[in-house]
Motif scaffolding. Structure first.
Motif, PDB file in Angstrom:
ATOM      1  N   ALA A   1       9.754  36.038  25.497  1.00  0.00           N
ATOM      2  CA  ALA A   1      10.500  34.779  25.444  1.00  0.00           C
ATOM      3  C   ALA A   1      11.656  34.804  26.432  1.00  0.00           C
ATOM      4  O   ALA A   1      11.942  33.801  27.098  1.00  0.00           O
ATOM      5  CB  ALA A   1      11.011  34.529  24.031  1.00  0.00           C
ATOM      6  N   ALA A   2      12.339  35.953  26.548  1.00  0.00           N
ATOM      7  CA  ALA A   2      13.436  36.072  27.512  1.00  0.00           C
ATOM      8  C   ALA A   2      12.914  35.862  28.931  1.00  0.00           C
ATOM      9  O   ALA A   2      13.531  35.151  29.735  1.00  0.00           O
ATOM     10  CB  ALA A   2      14.103  37.437  27.384  1.00  0.00           C
ATOM     11  N   GLU A   3      11.751  36.450  29.225  1.00  0.00           N
ATOM     12  CA  GLU A   3      11.165  36.306  30.558  1.00  0.00           C
ATOM     13  C   GLU A   3      10.720  34.866  30.808  1.00  0.00           C
ATOM     14  O   GLU A   3      10.965  34.306  31.891  1.00  0.00           O
ATOM     15  CB  GLU A   3       9.972  37.258  30.697  1.00  0.00           C
ATOM     16  N   LEU A   4      10.075  34.255  29.822  1.00  0.00           N
ATOM     17  CA  LEU A   4       9.542  32.902  29.989  1.00  0.00           C
ATOM     18  C   LEU A   4      10.651  31.882  30.231  1.00  0.00           C
ATOM     19  O   LEU A   4      10.507  30.984  31.063  1.00  0.00           O
ATOM     20  CB  LEU A   4       8.725  32.515  28.751  1.00  0.00           C
ATOM     21  N   TYR A   5      11.754  32.033  29.515  1.00  0.00           N
ATOM     22  CA  TYR A   5      12.813  31.025  29.581  1.00  0.00           C
ATOM     23  C   TYR A   5      14.011  31.465  30.429  1.00  0.00           C
ATOM     24  O   TYR A   5      15.046  30.800  30.426  1.00  0.00           O
ATOM     25  CB  TYR A   5      13.252  30.645  28.169  1.00  0.00           C
ATOM     26  N   GLY A   6      13.877  32.572  31.146  1.00  0.00           N
ATOM     27  CA  GLY A   6      14.911  32.985  32.074  1.00  0.00           C
ATOM     28  C   GLY A   6      16.219  33.366  31.422  1.00  0.00           C
ATOM     29  O   GLY A   6      17.298  33.109  31.970  1.00  0.00           O
ATOM     30  N   LEU A   7      16.150  33.996  30.270  1.00  0.00           N
ATOM     31  CA  LEU A   7      17.359  34.435  29.577  1.00  0.00           C
ATOM     32  C   LEU A   7      17.634  35.906  29.890  1.00  0.00           C
ATOM     33  O   LEU A   7      16.730  36.659  30.269  1.00  0.00           O
ATOM     34  CB  LEU A   7      17.224  34.226  28.067  1.00  0.00           C
ATOM     35  N   GLU A   8      18.870  36.283  29.707  1.00  0.00           N
ATOM     36  CA  GLU A   8      19.298  37.644  29.995  1.00  0.00           C
ATOM     37  C   GLU A   8      19.316  38.465  28.703  1.00  0.00           C
ATOM     38  O   GLU A   8      19.858  38.015  27.685  1.00  0.00           O
ATOM     39  CB  GLU A   8      20.697  37.610  30.607  1.00  0.00           C
TER      40      GLU A   8
END
Length: 296
Positions: A156-163
């Protein structure tokens, strides 16, 4: 070309349900149908909107999701298969946010429960329950919400560009959830595991039979009362038995049906190898049952 199988899951892209569905149907072309809640998932399957559903029923830290068993019974659904999935509960936020900037942590209530030890150590940080882990990550990204972190998968972090602020924030890094495949049709498989719903009276009447089966080599992996939806509603329990051979389960169900003729066999299916010993799986047996088993 074969048409895609429509699979109902709770949550959306990069959710743990999506990962479980892909593992449970590895060779199939899948079309995921995202559902906002477990009741919506069961209704989608019962209505014929989807071919199958994949639903979480148990977590090694938080215990069984007992209302989900009640929904299977209510909607006349059947379990065809199961799989354990290791969850990588990850704390994430918008790029540039640091841990000291976080005032709230948002996630699904079960995920928050799985990570409560970590959360309680974060001074001054409050929590907010959401409908899905991965969808929470999407909401943060789309709303550009600062001061808030989500607990979801690394995907999910990768998909939505979160750190990623912190990896593996669950109370135990060995944090597993059991997912099942649900169908409208009863399974014809003679599996070595069974999920059964019984009335409270039938549990009482069949306890001696259950303990005899445990003594003769079967494993009782679940026996818990289901939550009541309405006051005065008859109490029901969920029971799960495992064996090495399908024939042992068949014999056990035949013996149970004699003392509990109204039992509902939710499914007979191949058991998945449990990733942890039974004594490390939270809340599967009621205290009374545990005490009785210890006497066997």
């Amino acid at each position: 070309m074969n048409r895609a199988l429509n699979i109902a899951i709770q949550g959306g892209p990069a959710s743990f349900h999506e990962t479980a569905a892909k593992q449970l149907f590895p060779a199939a072309h899948l079309q995921m149908v995202s559902c906002a809640s477990f009741p919506e998932l069961c209704e989608a399957l019962e209505s014929g909107l989807v071919d199958f559903a994949v639903m979480a029923v148990q977590n090694s830290l938080a215990g069984p999701l007992l209302p989900n068993y009640g929904m299977m019974d209510q909607h006349g659904l059947s379990v065809l298969a199961e799989r354990w999935l290791l969850l990588d509960q990850t704390l994430m936020a918008l790029p540039g946010q640091k841990l000291e900037d976080i005032k709230e942590i948002w996630s699904h209530p079960i995920a928050l429960l799985q990570c409560c030890d970590y959360i309680n150590k974060q001074a001054g940080v409050t929590t907010k329950e959401t409908s899905d882990t991965a969808d929470t990550a999407r909401i943060l990204q789309e709303g550009q919400i600062t001061g808030v972190a989500a607990i979801a998968s690394r995907k999910a972090a990768e998909l939505y560009g979160l750190e990623v602020l912190h990896h593996n924030v669950a109370n135990d890094v060995e944090n597993y959830t059991r997912f099942v495949v649900l169908s409208r049709e009863k399974s014809t498989t003679e599996g070595n595991k069974a999920t059964v719903i019984l009335s409270a009276a039938e549990v009482k009447d069949s306890m001696e039979t259950i303990l005899e089966r445990v003594e003769n080599g079967l494993e009782l992996t679940m026996l818990q009362p289901l939550p009541l939806e309405n006051p005065g509603q008859p109490e029901h329990w969920v029971l799960e038995l495992e064996g090495d051979l399908a024939g042992e389960i068949a014999q056990a169900l035949e013996a149970l049906s004699v003392v509990a003729p109204n039992l509902n066999v939710i499914g007979r299916y191949p058991k998945a190898e449990a990733p942890l010993p039974q004594d490390r799986l939270a809340g599967c047996l009621s205290p009374i049952v545990k005490a009785q088993i210890e006497l066997v």
